[in-house]
Design a protein around this motif. Structure first.
Motif, PDB file in Angstrom:
ATOM      1  N   ASP A  34      31.080   5.142 -37.285  1.00  0.00           N
ATOM      2  CA  ASP A  34      31.469   6.561 -37.221  1.00  0.00           C
ATOM      3  C   ASP A  34      33.060   6.310 -37.079  1.00  0.00           C
ATOM      4  N   ASP A  95      36.824   9.640 -32.503  1.00  0.00           N
ATOM      5  CA  ASP A  95      35.552   9.023 -31.882  1.00  0.00           C
ATOM      6  C   ASP A  95      35.675   8.444 -30.455  1.00  0.00           C
ATOM      7  N   ASP A 171      25.561   7.080 -36.749  1.00  0.00           N
ATOM      8  CA  ASP A 171      25.459   7.694 -35.459  1.00  0.00           C
ATOM      9  C   ASP A 171      24.261   8.653 -35.232  1.00  0.00           C
TER      10      ASP A 171
HETATM   11 MN   LIG Z   1      30.575   8.272 -33.034  1.00  0.00          MN
END
Ligand SMILES: [Mn+2]
Length: 358
Positions: A34, A95, A171
């Motif tokens: 991610d 993130d 994710d």
């Molecule tokens: Mn993430």
């Protein structure tokens, strides 16, 4: 989120980076798919606006899937160690959000842009950052970055679409229960552009023999605590990503609702928590409780998956710190340390003990 709101954010973002020559996009430590995908997507968006940027990270990309992702998608990455973040006019963090020991940035250097989906931490600090887009309800940061590109009406290349799709997928545990309607909507829009061949190569890479050795150890070492907890201590690790690999694998066991896996790598204890039960007890909150009061500790995550680490001030204290975390985990989830039995062969051990007693 309303289209007009995204359009508004998008124009603010564009304003911030327009005309800037030195832009740094940072992922969190040991970036996962991610983080890699959202950095790659953001770089693509900037590029389409005619602005160049550099993606940097710290730590390792050890999981074979993540290495395959880097290789197959040609994600240009460099080590933050060879850069001087201070020299960049714009720093974007994806993130993750400050303050965090998970961002390779000195604490007195604030980023300009933060795009994340973890629970909002320190509001007073975030107020000082010009562009903050944190959507804790979302399954991935890739969803947010993809929504920018889609809103901007920019054509996606198969490589960028594949990266972002894989970021969302990985994710949300394959677009499972932790995926929100927005994650699903964006994943659906990306899907026609995804290269399924490349995606399959990323998800099914060849695995080194060491992988199987650690996996075997992780399964063999795991201890079962009723009702439904598993703890696996991998000890000293050759590569850090195996902690999450083992946690993901063990959560698939029948009757298991919570998993803690851990190991020590380069003087730091790393742990992963996974649960199928994230709404009642929250993995993120539990991870934070496990390291409370332990110096050098940091933790975070989501309802169903979380992780943490403890940087050891004394390298010999590893076993003790690991034991403390394991015992807390068991206690916090309502079991007790004495109830632990080996997960594999544990029934035999119990049967033997009973036989000896009678
Ligand atoms: Mn993430």
């Amino acid at each position: 989120m309303e289209g007009s709101e995204i359009a508004d954010r998008l124009s603010r973002l564009r304003e911030l980076v327009s005309g800037k020559r030195k832009i740094l996009i940072l992922t969190h430590l040991n970036p996962d798919p991610d983080a890699l995908a959202s950095a790659y997507g953001l770089r693509y968006l900037f590029k389409k606006w005619g602005i160049n940027s550099v993606i940097a990270y710290e730590g390792v990309i050890g999981r074979p899937e993540n290495r395959a992702m880097m290789r197959r998608l040609r994600i240009p990455l460099c080590s933050v160690k060879i850069l001087e973040p201070r020299n960049f006019s714009v720093i974007a963090v994806v993130d993750a959000q400050p303050p965090s020991t998970n961002i390779p940035l000195s604490p007195n250097l604030l980023p300009t842009i933060v795009i994340d989906h973890h629970p909002i931490g320190k509001k007073s600090l975030l107020k000082r950052i010009p562009f903050v887009d944190i959507r804790p309800g979302y399954g991935s940061t890739s969803t947010i970055v993809a929504s920018y590109i889609l809103e901007a009406g920019i054509d996606l290349t198969p490589m960028v679409a594949t990266a972002l799709f894989y970021g969302i997928k990985s994710d949300t545990r394959d677009l499972g229960p932790s995926a929100t309607p927005e994650d699903l909507r964006v994943a659906n829009l990306l899907y026609p552009k995804v290269s399924l061949k490349v995606l399959s190569e990323i998800e099914n890479p060849k695995l080194p023999r060491e992988y199987f050795r650690i996996l075997k150890e992780g399964i063999q070492n795991s201890v079962y605590f009723p009702p439904g907890l598993l703890v696996s201590d991998l000890g000293l690790l050759a590569y850090v990503d195996m902690v999450s690999v083992v946690a993901d694998m063990l959560l698939r066991a029948e009757g298991i609702r919570w998993v803690l896996s851990m190991g020590e790598w380069k003087g730091t204890v790393f742990f992963s928590i996974r649960t199928v039960n994230g709404r009642r007890h929250n993995a993120d909150k539990l991870a934070r409780r496990l390291i409370r009061g332990i110096s050098g500790g940091g933790a975070g995550g989501h309802e169903a998956m979380a992780g943490g680490k403890v940087e050891l001030s004394n390298p010999d204290s590893g076993p003790e710190v690991r034991k403390r975390i394991k015992m807390r985990f068991v206690k916090e989830l309502g079991s007790s340390w004495e109830k632990g039995i080996p997960f594999i062969g544990g029934e035999d051990a119990v049967r033997e003990r009973k036989a000896r007693v009678s």
